[in-house]
Write an enzyme that holds these catalytic residues in place. Structure first.
Site, PDB file in Angstrom:
ATOM      1  CG  ASN A  10      -1.827   1.200   1.294  1.00  0.00           C
ATOM      2  OD1 ASN A  10      -1.824   2.037   0.392  1.00  0.00           O
ATOM      3  ND2 ASN A  10      -2.599   1.304   2.364  1.00  0.00           N
ATOM      4  CE  LYS A  17      -0.265   2.827   6.824  1.00  0.00           C
ATOM      5  NZ  LYS A  17      -1.666   3.051   7.268  1.00  0.00           N
ATOM      6  NE  ARG A  91      -6.373   1.255   0.407  1.00  0.00           N
ATOM      7  CZ  ARG A  91      -6.381   2.439   1.014  1.00  0.00           C
ATOM      8  NH1 ARG A  91      -5.244   2.967   1.431  1.00  0.00           N
ATOM      9  NH2 ARG A  91      -7.510   3.091   1.195  1.00  0.00           N
ATOM     10  CG  HIS A 180     -13.254   2.646   3.596  1.00  0.00           C
ATOM     11  ND1 HIS A 180     -13.995   3.526   4.348  1.00  0.00           N
ATOM     12  CD2 HIS A 180     -11.967   3.029   3.720  1.00  0.00           C
ATOM     13  CE1 HIS A 180     -13.183   4.417   4.897  1.00  0.00           C
ATOM     14  NE2 HIS A 180     -11.944   4.137   4.536  1.00  0.00           N
ATOM     15  CG  HIS A 208     -14.501   0.634   7.050  1.00  0.00           C
ATOM     16  ND1 HIS A 208     -13.688  -0.441   6.777  1.00  0.00           N
ATOM     17  CD2 HIS A 208     -13.673   1.678   7.281  1.00  0.00           C
ATOM     18  CE1 HIS A 208     -12.424  -0.070   6.843  1.00  0.00           C
ATOM     19  NE2 HIS A 208     -12.388   1.228   7.145  1.00  0.00           N
ATOM     20  CG  LEU A 209     -18.081   2.820  12.195  1.00  0.00           C
ATOM     21  CD1 LEU A 209     -18.874   2.876  13.497  1.00  0.00           C
ATOM     22  CD2 LEU A 209     -18.568   3.884  11.217  1.00  0.00           C
ATOM     23  CG  ASN A 211      -8.645   9.265  11.175  1.00  0.00           C
ATOM     24  OD1 ASN A 211      -9.102   9.928  12.101  1.00  0.00           O
ATOM     25  ND2 ASN A 211      -7.926   9.811  10.206  1.00  0.00           N
ATOM     26  NE  ARG A 241     -10.895  11.911   4.604  1.00  0.00           N
ATOM     27  CZ  ARG A 241     -10.610  10.625   4.435  1.00  0.00           C
ATOM     28  NH1 ARG A 241     -11.530   9.701   4.682  1.00  0.00           N
ATOM     29  NH2 ARG A 241      -9.421  10.249   4.021  1.00  0.00           N
ATOM     30  CG  PHE A 283     -13.792   7.770  18.685  1.00  0.00           C
ATOM     31  CD1 PHE A 283     -15.126   7.945  19.016  1.00  0.00           C
ATOM     32  CD2 PHE A 283     -13.370   8.151  17.419  1.00  0.00           C
ATOM     33  CE1 PHE A 283     -16.034   8.472  18.105  1.00  0.00           C
ATOM     34  CE2 PHE A 283     -14.254   8.671  16.498  1.00  0.00           C
ATOM     35  CZ  PHE A 283     -15.595   8.845  16.834  1.00  0.00           C
ATOM     36  NE  ARG A 284      -6.831   4.885  21.653  1.00  0.00           N
ATOM     37  CZ  ARG A 284      -5.700   4.400  21.144  1.00  0.00           C
ATOM     38  NH1 ARG A 284      -5.173   3.288  21.626  1.00  0.00           N
ATOM     39  NH2 ARG A 284      -5.093   5.020  20.148  1.00  0.00           N
ATOM     40  N   GLY A 330     -11.264   0.021  13.079  1.00  0.00           N
ATOM     41  CA  GLY A 330     -10.750   0.348  14.406  1.00  0.00           C
ATOM     42  C   GLY A 330     -11.776   0.760  15.432  1.00  0.00           C
ATOM     43  CG  ASN A 334     -10.758  -1.974  18.840  1.00  0.00           C
ATOM     44  OD1 ASN A 334     -10.704  -3.146  19.198  1.00  0.00           O
ATOM     45  ND2 ASN A 334     -10.010  -1.495  17.852  1.00  0.00           N
ATOM     46  CD  GLU A 384      -9.148  -1.980   4.332  1.00  0.00           C
ATOM     47  OE1 GLU A 384      -9.335  -1.402   3.250  1.00  0.00           O
ATOM     48  OE2 GLU A 384      -8.935  -1.373   5.395  1.00  0.00           O
TER      49      GLU A 384
END
Length: 408
Positions: A10, A17, A91, A180, A208-209, A211, A241, A283-284, A330, A334, A384
């Site tokens: 990717n 990556k 990708r 996605h 699909h949640l 970032n 976004r 989100f943490r 993510g 979680n 993915e």
């Protein structure tokens, strides 16, 4: 005997990556990332057999980065030459209307992907660089491009057409493409397999949640609607976004705040969403702010969940009912608070989450709905890289069985 493997790449604008995937058991044999390409200080991280190797050195371009990756495979394992690599899977974010499935990479395909750069100026240039360098460094292995947009090429015209002047839209390739797609495809199939139900019989909503966040409506394994549009900016509230917004906001900010197009682009893509509402995109950290009494953070969570609920309701209508709703990525895997808020108050629609089943992170496919819920609600971890590996092998196998077939 070594199992067949696929090297998944990717290549982004400033990073690469990668993951070497065992195509039999689906495990990552090795993985890593090249970061800060083109900057004064680069970082290369390689993981294999429980060991991590990190290099801090300049990485001036993608060619240098990929060569360093191959060096790390040779030095720290596994050796690519003996890893039984049957394909390199790439990708690619934007395939436009040209690509509807895994595609064997040729010189013509590279040029077609380059031609789509105006639709994905932040992503496709890096993909092109990665394709060119990888094909040069690994010339004896078939390379396959896997497009984020391919899964959504099945959208009906009514779903992908924007209500603007037809000639302007056609001349500038303006339509809904969706993103996605590799994840939505993988998760829809994994959900059916987990439930032991035929994919063809299921009406699914996939959330699909991460970032970046998107939602899809899938009927019988075929995508019929999705939230992201011409770009990944449309749809849900995301980490940075804005998601859906009145287009006139852009004109208003230009006229009254004197903001340029580039400044507004940066605002909506990089300074909005949860970051814009709370100062945090993680989100943490946002949950910590809520616990500390932050009203801004509480409102941001409500805005996030409200947008999710709107899409679930609209896609339920598009599908004419829903059998399965699945959270993934993510945040979806979680964050039990987000999952609970997103589907709260929908019992009249047959959607009920069990708070005990929903609690905590989910590393395996898990049912989180109540026994009384008419709609099954799941958490299914996405993968993915595995999806890219599987699609790459399938394409190579298909071509081997029909060597005279057209590569596309």
């Amino acid at each position: 005997m070594t199992h067949p493997s696929v090297l998944v790449i990717n290549a982004g604008s400033s990073s690469i990556k990668y993951q070497l995937v065992d195509t039999v058991d689906g495990e990552a044999i090795a993985s890593g990332v090249v970061e800060r390409i083109g900057q004064s200080e680069g970082i290369v991280t390689h993981k294999h057999a429980g060991e991590q190797t990190r290099l801090d050195e300049p990485v001036p371009d993608h060619a240098t980065g990929l060569r360093r990756v191959l060096d790390l495979f040779a030095e720290h394992g596994p050796d690519i030459a003996s890893a039984n690599v049957v394909a390199v899977g790439h990708r690619v974010v934007q395939g436009g209307s040209l690509f509807s499935g895994p595609t064997l990479v040729t010189d013509e395909v590279v040029e077609q992907i380059r031609g789509l750069v105006p639709l994905a100026p932040l992503h496709n240039p890096g993909h092109v660089a990665g394709l060119e360098v990888a094909r040069e460094l690994l010339p004896d292995v078939p390379h396959v491009a896997i497009f984020d947009t391919a899964f959504f090429q099945t959208l009906p015209e009514a779903a992908f057409t924007y209500a603007i002047d037809r000639e302007v839209a056609a001349a500038n390739q303006v339509r809904r493409y969706g993103f996605h797609g590799t994840s939505h495809d993988f998760v829809s199939k994994a959900a059916a397999e987990f439930l032991g139900r035929p994919l063809a019989d299921l009406r699914q909503i996939i959330l699909h949640l991460g970032n970046g966040a998107s939602v899809s409506a899938v009927r019988g394994g075929v995508a019929v609607e999705t939230s992201m549009g011409l770009t990944p900016l449309e749809g849900l509230v995301m980490g940075t976004r804005s998601g859906d917004i009145d287009p006139a906001v852009i004109f208003h900010l230009h006229r009254t705040a004197g903001m340029s197009v580039d400044e507004i682009d940066t605002l909506l893509n990089k300074r909005s969403g949860m970051l814009g509402l709370t100062g945090e995109s993680d989100f943490r950290a946002i949950h910590e702010l809520v616990e500390q009494g932050s009203q801004d953070a509480r409102l941001a969570l409500d805005v996030y969940a409200h947008r999710l609920k709107k899409y679930v309701g609209s896609y339920l209508a598009v599908l004419g009912g829903v059998d399965v709703i699945t959270f993934t990525a993510g945040i979806g895997e979680n964050d039990d608070v987000v999952r609970g808020l997103a589907l709260a108050g929908l019992a009249e629609l047959g959607i009920e989450i069990d708070p005990v089943r929903n609690a905590g992170r989910k590393k395996e496919p898990t049912i989180i709905s109540t026994d009384a819920s008419r709609v099954t609600v799941l958490v299914v971890p996405t993968n993915e890289e595995l999806a890219i590996a599987q699609q790459s092998v399938a394409r190579v196998t298909e071509l081997a069985a029909a060597p005279t077939a057209t590569p596309l």
